[in-house]
Design an enzyme around this catalytic site. Structure first.
Site, PDB file in Angstrom:
ATOM      1  N   ASP A  75       0.820  -1.223   0.000  1.00 50.53           N
ATOM      2  CA  ASP A  75       0.000   0.000   0.000  1.00 50.53           C
ATOM      3  C   ASP A  75       0.846   1.262   0.000  1.00 50.53           C
ATOM      4  O   ASP A  75       1.852   1.350   0.700  1.00 50.53           O
ATOM      5  CB  ASP A  75      -0.917   0.010   1.239  1.00 50.53           C
ATOM      6  CG  ASP A  75      -2.050  -0.977   1.067  1.00 50.53           C
ATOM      7  OD1 ASP A  75      -2.753  -0.890   0.048  1.00 50.53           O
ATOM      8  OD2 ASP A  75      -2.210  -1.847   1.941  1.00 50.53           O
ATOM      9  N   GLY A 110      12.005  -1.250  -0.462  1.00 52.42           N
ATOM     10  CA  GLY A 110      12.722  -1.142  -1.733  1.00 52.42           C
ATOM     11  C   GLY A 110      12.456   0.185  -2.420  1.00 52.42           C
ATOM     12  O   GLY A 110      12.189   1.196  -1.761  1.00 52.42           O
ATOM     13  N   GLY A 111      12.490   0.165  -3.749  1.00 49.59           N
ATOM     14  CA  GLY A 111      12.353   1.402  -4.522  1.00 49.59           C
ATOM     15  C   GLY A 111      11.049   2.140  -4.259  1.00 49.59           C
ATOM     16  O   GLY A 111      11.043   3.364  -4.092  1.00 49.59           O
ATOM     17  N   GLY A 112       9.939   1.408  -4.210  1.00 47.84           N
ATOM     18  CA  GLY A 112       8.633   2.041  -3.971  1.00 47.84           C
ATOM     19  C   GLY A 112       8.597   2.724  -2.614  1.00 47.84           C
ATOM     20  O   GLY A 112       8.056   3.835  -2.463  1.00 47.84           O
ATOM     21  N   ASP A 135      15.910  -7.797  -5.212  1.00 50.40           N
ATOM     22  CA  ASP A 135      16.227  -7.381  -6.592  1.00 50.40           C
ATOM     23  C   ASP A 135      17.541  -6.596  -6.691  1.00 50.40           C
ATOM     24  O   ASP A 135      18.083  -6.443  -7.779  1.00 50.40           O
ATOM     25  CB  ASP A 135      15.101  -6.483  -7.144  1.00 50.40           C
ATOM     26  CG  ASP A 135      13.751  -7.173  -7.120  1.00 50.40           C
ATOM     27  OD1 ASP A 135      13.719  -8.408  -7.029  1.00 50.40           O
ATOM     28  OD2 ASP A 135      12.726  -6.470  -7.185  1.00 50.40           O
ATOM     29  N   GLU A 230      13.029 -12.461 -14.737  1.00 53.89           N
ATOM     30  CA  GLU A 230      11.595 -12.332 -15.029  1.00 53.89           C
ATOM     31  C   GLU A 230      11.309 -11.142 -15.945  1.00 53.89           C
ATOM     32  O   GLU A 230      10.346 -11.152 -16.696  1.00 53.89           O
ATOM     33  CB  GLU A 230      10.776 -12.252 -13.734  1.00 53.89           C
ATOM     34  CG  GLU A 230      11.133 -11.074 -12.856  1.00 53.89           C
ATOM     35  CD  GLU A 230      10.344 -11.011 -11.555  1.00 53.89           C
ATOM     36  OE1 GLU A 230       9.539 -11.913 -11.250  1.00 53.89           O
ATOM     37  OE2 GLU A 230      10.541 -10.015 -10.826  1.00 53.89           O
ATOM     38  N   ARG A 287      12.227 -27.795 -20.363  1.00 53.64           N
ATOM     39  CA  ARG A 287      11.390 -27.729 -19.161  1.00 53.64           C
ATOM     40  C   ARG A 287      11.582 -26.357 -18.527  1.00 53.64           C
ATOM     41  O   ARG A 287      12.618 -25.723 -18.707  1.00 53.64           O
ATOM     42  CB  ARG A 287      11.799 -28.805 -18.141  1.00 53.64           C
ATOM     43  CG  ARG A 287      11.474 -30.212 -18.569  1.00 53.64           C
ATOM     44  CD  ARG A 287       9.969 -30.480 -18.508  1.00 53.64           C
ATOM     45  NE  ARG A 287       9.639 -31.879 -18.747  1.00 53.64           N
ATOM     46  CZ  ARG A 287       9.385 -32.396 -19.947  1.00 53.64           C
ATOM     47  NH1 ARG A 287       9.459 -31.639 -21.024  1.00 53.64           N
ATOM     48  NH2 ARG A 287       9.070 -33.678 -20.071  1.00 53.64           N
ATOM     49  N   GLN A 295      12.529 -17.644  -3.547  1.00 56.63           N
ATOM     50  CA  GLN A 295      13.742 -16.812  -3.479  1.00 56.63           C
ATOM     51  C   GLN A 295      13.680 -15.786  -2.350  1.00 56.63           C
ATOM     52  O   GLN A 295      14.685 -15.200  -1.974  1.00 56.63           O
ATOM     53  CB  GLN A 295      13.935 -16.076  -4.809  1.00 56.63           C
ATOM     54  CG  GLN A 295      14.230 -17.018  -5.954  1.00 56.63           C
ATOM     55  CD  GLN A 295      13.953 -16.401  -7.323  1.00 56.63           C
ATOM     56  OE1 GLN A 295      14.869 -16.042  -8.031  1.00 56.63           O
ATOM     57  NE2 GLN A 295      12.691 -16.266  -7.675  1.00 56.63           N
TER      58      GLN A 295
END
Ligand code: F6P
Length: 369
Positions: A75, A110-112, A135, A230, A287, A295
């Site tokens: 949030d 983190g960044g946010g 990250d 990702e 696969r 992680q």
């Protein structure tokens, strides 16, 4: 005058959060004689004034625990879902800060979180942050806590995948987290001996990847490990996105630009399509292993415990000096205070000529370009 400190954890959880809470808390209470109070579930808990005592033994026995004892959420103060609407709750948060007689608020994220902390600073709150994320993409710090643990988990996964890929003569495509940065995939790919590493910073040509795999087969190694971040993107998609972005800037309303933060499903879809394509182009069976939240789970590594403790105790030192509005960054063996204005809104991605990239190339790893 005794200081009153609030603390919260925000954004995706990360190994080392509890070690950092403990580092801040023990130094604030034990060394500086301050009072500290926890807010549950990130900025939402501060908005709803949901607190947790941290001065009655809660800080003991948590150094090694994964997750965060405070709980977390994604949030944001200025865009919070409340009663079916998305509202700006910054003033409510500021009100609760003052009602709790806080002298400072410590935000671990983190960044946010750096951006959200800056918003609160601009509302006049004494905010101080610590950089956490698996990250490793927070600007102005050498490293973030959580990264080392995730690196170890992803590397071990690759070690294990090697033997099964070898036995079955298969390609195994391993999807690794990292949002829009390739630090985790690159680091784990190098440490785990991946044959191909694909990161967002280096758009890939699928034919280059396929040829590297075929070349291995010709050399008697008909199996390959492909570490894919990702956020990795093909050159084709990269160019299409750039074109869409340009049209959007020129004012065309009809073009859909991909969202900045893709969902887990979108990432997985890309990884599955990549594996299928490699199967077609190489003739080998493929696969997919998506490491996902594994992680981020479990006990933090020794390096993350150490880093989180160093940053947490340095944070207490800054609070005691009344030095606010900063992120406590890792700098060599020490720390430094970086203004939130210099961190917020920036993402630390892998520079294409970074030494890790060069090392990967030197050992013959294909980077898709
Ligand atoms: O930022 C940390 C991170 O784990 C990213 O690597 C990943 O893209 C994202 O969070 C996943 O978020 P969530 O936990 O909300 O699924």
């Amino acid at each position: 005058m005794t200081k009153y400190i609030g603390i919260l954890t925000s954004g995706g959880d990360s190994p080392g959060l509890n070690a950092a809470i403990r580092g801040v808390g023990k130094a604030c209470i034990g060394h500086y004689g301050m009072h500290i109070i926890g807010f549950r579930d990130g900025f939402r808990g501060l908005m709803e004034n949901r607190t947790m005592r941290l001065d009655g033994g809660e800080l003991s026995g948590i150094l090694t625990r994964g997750g965060t004892i405070l709980g977390t959420s994604r949030d944001k103060p200025h865009r919070m879902p409340v009663g079916g609407k998305v509202l700006d709750m910054t003033d409510v948060i500021a009100g609760n800060y003052h009602d709790n007689h806080l002298d400072a608020l410590v935000c671990l994220g983190g960044g946010g979180t750096q951006k959200n902390a800056l918003r609160l600073k601009q509302k006049g709150l004494n905010v101080i942050t610590l950089p956490k994320t698996i990250d490793n993409d927070v600007a102005m710090t050498d490293i973030t806590f959580g990264f080392d643990t995730a690196l170890g988990i992803a590397t071990e996964a690759m070690d294990r995948l090697h033997s099964t890929a070898h036995s079955h003569h298969r390609i195994i495509v391993v999807e690794i987290m990292g949002h829009r940065a390739g630090w985790l995939a690159l680091g784990a790919g190098i440490a785990g001996g991946a044959d191909v590493i694909l990161i967002p910073e280096i758009p890939y040509e699928v034919e280059s990847v396929a040829e590297a795999i075929r070349e291995r087969s010709r050399n008697g190694k008909p199996f390959s490990i492909v570490a894919v971040a990702e956020g990795a993107i093909s050159m084709q998609d990269h160019l299409a996105m750039q074109a869409a972005q340009e049209k959007k800037t020129k004012g065309s309303k009809k073009v859909a630009v991909p969202p900045a933060h893709a969902t887990e499903i979108q990432y997985a879809d890309h990884t599955l399509r990549l594996a299928k394509k490699l199967e077609q182009l190489t003739g080998l069976e493929a696969r997919v292993t998506i490491l996902g939240h594994l992680q981020r789970g479990g006990i933090p590594s020794a390096a993350d415990r150490l880093l989180a403790t160093r940053l947490g105790t340095a944070c207490a030192d800054l609070i005691s000096q009344g030095h606010y509005g900063v992120m406590v960054a890792a700098k060599g063996d020490g720390t430094r205070a970086v203004k939130l204005e210099d961190v917020a809104g920036k993402v630390k991605t892998v520079p294409p000529g970074h030494p890790w990239v060069e090392s990967a190339r030197r050992v013959g790893t294909n980077l898709g370009d």
